[in-house]
Scaffold this motif. Structure first.
Motif, PDB file in Angstrom:
ATOM      1  N   ALA A 100     -50.473   9.856  49.432  1.00 42.20           N
ATOM      2  CA  ALA A 100     -49.611   8.764  48.969  1.00 42.20           C
ATOM      3  C   ALA A 100     -48.240   8.810  49.648  1.00 42.20           C
ATOM      4  CB  ALA A 100     -49.443   8.847  47.452  1.00 42.20           C
ATOM      5  N   ALA A 101     -47.809  10.012  50.055  1.00 44.07           N
ATOM      6  CA  ALA A 101     -46.515  10.165  50.720  1.00 44.07           C
ATOM      7  C   ALA A 101     -46.594   9.871  52.210  1.00 44.07           C
ATOM      8  CB  ALA A 101     -45.978  11.573  50.497  1.00 44.07           C
ATOM      9  N   THR A 119     -56.487  25.132  39.718  1.00 45.52           N
ATOM     10  CA  THR A 119     -57.921  24.887  39.881  1.00 45.52           C
ATOM     11  C   THR A 119     -58.125  23.839  40.973  1.00 45.52           C
ATOM     12  OG1 THR A 119     -57.969  23.073  38.272  1.00 45.52           O
ATOM     13  CG2 THR A 119     -58.237  25.319  37.412  1.00 45.52           C
ATOM     14  N   GLY A 120     -59.373  23.563  41.257  1.00 46.86           N
ATOM     15  CA  GLY A 120     -59.669  22.538  42.248  1.00 46.86           C
ATOM     16  C   GLY A 120     -59.095  21.189  41.859  1.00 46.86           C
ATOM     17  N   ARG A 121     -58.958  20.947  40.568  1.00 48.71           N
ATOM     18  CA  ARG A 121     -58.412  19.679  40.100  1.00 48.71           C
ATOM     19  C   ARG A 121     -56.967  19.530  40.549  1.00 48.71           C
ATOM     20  NH1 ARG A 121     -58.283  17.649  33.750  1.00 48.71           N
ATOM     21  NH2 ARG A 121     -57.211  15.666  34.126  1.00 48.71           N
ATOM     22  N   GLU A 122     -56.166  20.602  40.417  1.00 49.42           N
ATOM     23  CA  GLU A 122     -54.770  20.540  40.851  1.00 49.42           C
ATOM     24  C   GLU A 122     -54.665  20.407  42.369  1.00 49.42           C
ATOM     25  OE1 GLU A 122     -54.590  21.883  36.803  1.00 49.42           O
ATOM     26  OE2 GLU A 122     -55.580  22.927  38.454  1.00 49.42           O
ATOM     27  N   VAL A 123     -55.531  21.100  43.082  1.00 46.11           N
ATOM     28  CA  VAL A 123     -55.490  21.018  44.538  1.00 46.11           C
ATOM     29  C   VAL A 123     -55.794  19.592  45.000  1.00 46.11           C
ATOM     30  CG1 VAL A 123     -56.528  21.819  46.698  1.00 46.11           C
ATOM     31  CG2 VAL A 123     -56.061  23.451  44.861  1.00 46.11           C
ATOM     32  N   LYS A 124     -56.773  18.957  44.368  1.00 52.07           N
ATOM     33  CA  LYS A 124     -57.100  17.569  44.736  1.00 52.07           C
ATOM     34  C   LYS A 124     -55.958  16.620  44.382  1.00 52.07           C
ATOM     35  CE  LYS A 124     -61.173  18.003  42.728  1.00 52.07           C
ATOM     36  NZ  LYS A 124     -62.525  17.690  42.160  1.00 52.07           N
ATOM     37  N   ALA A 125     -55.301  16.862  43.245  1.00 53.93           N
ATOM     38  CA  ALA A 125     -54.153  16.023  42.873  1.00 53.93           C
ATOM     39  C   ALA A 125     -53.030  16.180  43.901  1.00 53.93           C
ATOM     40  CB  ALA A 125     -53.664  16.410  41.479  1.00 53.93           C
ATOM     41  N   TRP A 126     -52.832  17.408  44.374  1.00 58.58           N
ATOM     42  CA  TRP A 126     -51.823  17.680  45.404  1.00 58.58           C
ATOM     43  C   TRP A 126     -52.153  16.950  46.704  1.00 58.58           C
ATOM     44  CZ3 TRP A 126     -52.915  21.360  49.570  1.00 58.58           C
ATOM     45  CH2 TRP A 126     -51.815  21.602  50.404  1.00 58.58           C
ATOM     46  N   LEU A 127     -53.412  16.982  47.100  1.00 61.28           N
ATOM     47  CA  LEU A 127     -53.835  16.283  48.316  1.00 61.28           C
ATOM     48  C   LEU A 127     -53.627  14.776  48.192  1.00 61.28           C
ATOM     49  CD1 LEU A 127     -57.125  18.231  49.136  1.00 61.28           C
ATOM     50  CD2 LEU A 127     -55.013  18.248  50.486  1.00 61.28           C
ATOM     51  N   TRP A 135     -47.020  23.186  48.803  1.00 58.41           N
ATOM     52  CA  TRP A 135     -47.812  23.598  47.648  1.00 58.41           C
ATOM     53  C   TRP A 135     -46.998  24.310  46.565  1.00 58.41           C
ATOM     54  CZ3 TRP A 135     -51.746  22.717  44.754  1.00 58.41           C
ATOM     55  CH2 TRP A 135     -52.255  23.694  43.902  1.00 58.41           C
ATOM     56  N   PHE A 136     -46.225  25.319  46.933  1.00 60.46           N
ATOM     57  CA  PHE A 136     -45.493  26.071  45.916  1.00 60.46           C
ATOM     58  C   PHE A 136     -44.424  25.213  45.243  1.00 60.46           C
ATOM     59  CE2 PHE A 136     -46.761  30.092  48.280  1.00 60.46           C
ATOM     60  CZ  PHE A 136     -47.702  30.443  47.329  1.00 60.46           C
ATOM     61  N   ARG A 137     -43.788  24.311  45.993  1.00 63.27           N
ATOM     62  CA  ARG A 137     -42.795  23.422  45.374  1.00 63.27           C
ATOM     63  C   ARG A 137     -43.479  22.422  44.443  1.00 63.27           C
ATOM     64  NH1 ARG A 137     -40.891  23.056  50.843  1.00 63.27           N
ATOM     65  NH2 ARG A 137     -39.289  24.620  51.205  1.00 63.27           N
ATOM     66  N   TRP A 138     -44.648  21.960  44.867  1.00 60.05           N
ATOM     67  CA  TRP A 138     -45.418  21.029  44.032  1.00 60.05           C
ATOM     68  C   TRP A 138     -45.801  21.704  42.722  1.00 60.05           C
ATOM     69  CZ3 TRP A 138     -50.285  20.574  41.850  1.00 60.05           C
ATOM     70  CH2 TRP A 138     -50.709  19.279  41.493  1.00 60.05           C
ATOM     71  N   CYS A 139     -46.256  22.955  42.806  1.00 62.39           N
ATOM     72  CA  CYS A 139     -46.614  23.701  41.597  1.00 62.39           C
ATOM     73  C   CYS A 139     -45.388  23.923  40.712  1.00 62.39           C
ATOM     74  CB  CYS A 139     -47.232  25.045  41.956  1.00 62.39           C
ATOM     75  SG  CYS A 139     -48.892  24.951  42.673  1.00 62.39           S
ATOM     76  N   ALA A 140     -44.253  24.292  41.341  1.00 62.67           N
ATOM     77  CA  ALA A 140     -43.034  24.565  40.581  1.00 62.67           C
ATOM     78  C   ALA A 140     -42.558  23.333  39.823  1.00 62.67           C
ATOM     79  CB  ALA A 140     -41.939  25.063  41.514  1.00 62.67           C
ATOM     80  N   SER A 141     -42.716  22.167  40.438  1.00 58.28           N
ATOM     81  CA  SER A 141     -42.275  20.936  39.771  1.00 58.28           C
ATOM     82  C   SER A 141     -43.108  20.629  38.535  1.00 58.28           C
ATOM     83  CB  SER A 141     -42.341  19.752  40.749  1.00 58.28           C
ATOM     84  OG  SER A 141     -43.690  19.430  41.064  1.00 58.28           O
ATOM     85  N   ARG A 142     -44.259  21.289  38.426  1.00 58.62           N
ATOM     86  CA  ARG A 142     -45.148  21.097  37.278  1.00 58.62           C
ATOM     87  C   ARG A 142     -45.241  22.342  36.399  1.00 58.62           C
ATOM     88  NH1 ARG A 142     -46.004  17.886  41.149  1.00 58.62           N
ATOM     89  NH2 ARG A 142     -47.015  15.855  40.926  1.00 58.62           N
ATOM     90  N   GLN A 143     -44.331  23.305  36.662  1.00 61.28           N
ATOM     91  CA  GLN A 143     -44.324  24.550  35.900  1.00 61.28           C
ATOM     92  C   GLN A 143     -45.699  25.228  35.931  1.00 61.28           C
ATOM     93  OE1 GLN A 143     -41.451  25.802  34.023  1.00 61.28           O
ATOM     94  NE2 GLN A 143     -40.444  24.313  35.328  1.00 61.28           N
TER      95      GLN A 143
END
Length: 391
Positions: A121-122, A108-116, A93-101
């Motif tokens: 996909a991985a 928000t819930g939108r970012e969490v769903k995009a992360w999931l 999660w924190f690396r995913w957030c960092a890659s998007r600044q």
């Protein structure tokens, strides 16, 4: 078991310059990284179990040095070494957030769903995504309670995401039979090794398999120290620190006690350590129960690799499933075999340290006896399978 105190953990997380990183670079998109670290520390120090903290840190993408500071008074660490980076490393999660600044506190819930969806996909399995979302929800639940964020963005509708838990979901863990466990033990004792430490290598392999057939989690196994071997009520046992910082007593079967005693005796013969194998409480050191060749603590990856080698060596009995044998499969086997042998489910729950919100531990520490463990039933089933194979 040795552990990192909450104060040491707090100071490690407060450090403005973690190893191999410079201030300002460790939290891209975060204006006050020290403030975020303080909030993370406040959350993690609620968990007494170092294994829980490491698991949460790994799932969220925290540098391991922040959660498990290396010891300065000895060259031998009391914690399992860091494992290799997995395929989901950059999607923590924190690396995913960092890659998007993205400041995680602004998610928000939108970012969490995009992360999931990125995890899916991985190739992340459903259970992996469930576990990572649960970890994230626990973190944001704390931030919500302390007023850092207005709401928990990870409190999503799991049914719509296809992440709801269901008893109908088939377990991906293979089901090992008593005969297959016996074959693993036999193969462990004959594991090929061309070095002068062949006897130590095979003794350790047998000890690892024997201990895992007691229903231990692999993280519990690698965290055990020699002084976790005790005698209570006249019975040899292990004092195991499980999830949630809860200790439980795991009775040693004759099979496991003999395997551990032989392994430690061989290890002491080579390295000159005179600590007894199982005699009350051993001397108070941080010497790991299961060690590498140079005496350091094994990691769960070491144990997993060893078990795979043993499974391949086991021949026809495990030929079809050798590439799917892992430590949890032996824990799974303990539970299934115990229930097949008509062990009381409450005893099995106590043996393996299972817990749920709807039930409490059936037996507390004061009421645990040899009669309230399923360990001997499982050991008897393994011995019977071996006798049948000989006949």
């Amino acid at each position: 078991m040795s552990d990192v105190s909450p104060l040491v953990l707090l100071e490690a997380l407060r450090s403005p310059e973690p190893p191999a990183r410079r201030s300002g670079e460790d939290w891209p998109g975060v204006d006050d990284p020290d403030g975020l670290k303080e909030q993370i520390a406040d959350w993690l120090t609620q968990y007494a179990n170092a294994g829980t903290r490491r698991t949460y840190a790994y799932a969220l993408g925290l540098p391991i040095e922040w959660v498990d500071p290396p010891s300065e008074d000895t060259g031998r660490t009391s914690k399992p070494p860091r494992g290799r980076e997995g395929p989901l490393h950059n999607l923590a999660w924190f690396r995913w957030c960092a890659s998007r600044q993205l400041d995680p506190r602004h998610a928000t819930g939108r970012e969490v769903k995009a992360w999931l969806h990125s995890l899916d996909a991985a190739g992340a399995e459903k259970r992996t995504r469930q576990r990572m979302l649960s970890t994230l929800s626990a973190f944001y639940g704390h931030l919500t309670e302390t007023g850092v964020v207005p709401a928990n963005p990870a409190a999503l509708n799991r049914a719509r995401l296809g992440l709801n838990r269901s008893s109908r979901d088939a377990s991906p863990t293979i089901r090992l039979t008593p005969a297959q466990l016996h074959a693993l033990l036999a193969a462990a004792g004959e594991l090929p090794n061309r070095t002068k430490l062949k006897d130590l290598y095979s003794a350790r392999a047998v000890a690892v398999v024997a201990l895992l057939t007691l229903g231990l989690r692999v993280t519990e196994l690698v965290s055990l120290d020699r002084d976790d071997l005790i005698v209570s009520g006249g019975e040899p046992m292990l004092r195991v620190l499980g999830k949630g910082g809860v200790h439980r007593e795991v009775y040693l079967t004759d099979l496991a006690a003999t395997a551990v005693r032989n392994y430690l005796a061989e290890r002491d013969r080579i390295h000159g350590d005179t600590t007894p194998a199982v005699r009350g409480r051993t001397k108070a050191t941080t010497s790991p129960l299961i060690a590498t060749r140079d005496g350091k603590r094994c990691s769960r990856f070491d144990v997993n690799a060893l078990l795979r080698r043993i499974a391949v060596q086991a021949g026809p009995a495990l030929q079809e499933v050798a590439d799917r044998v892992h430590p949890h499969a032996l824990r799974h086997a303990y539970v299934t075999i115990a229930l097949e042998q008509d062990a009381r489910i409450q005893h099995v729950q106590a043996d393996v340290g299972h817990a749920s919100i709807s039930t409490t531990q059936y037996y507390d520490r004061g009421r645990r006896t040899r009669d309230t463990t399923a360990a001997d039933l499982v050991a008897a089933a393994i011995r019977a399978a071996g006798a049948s194979a000989v006949d």
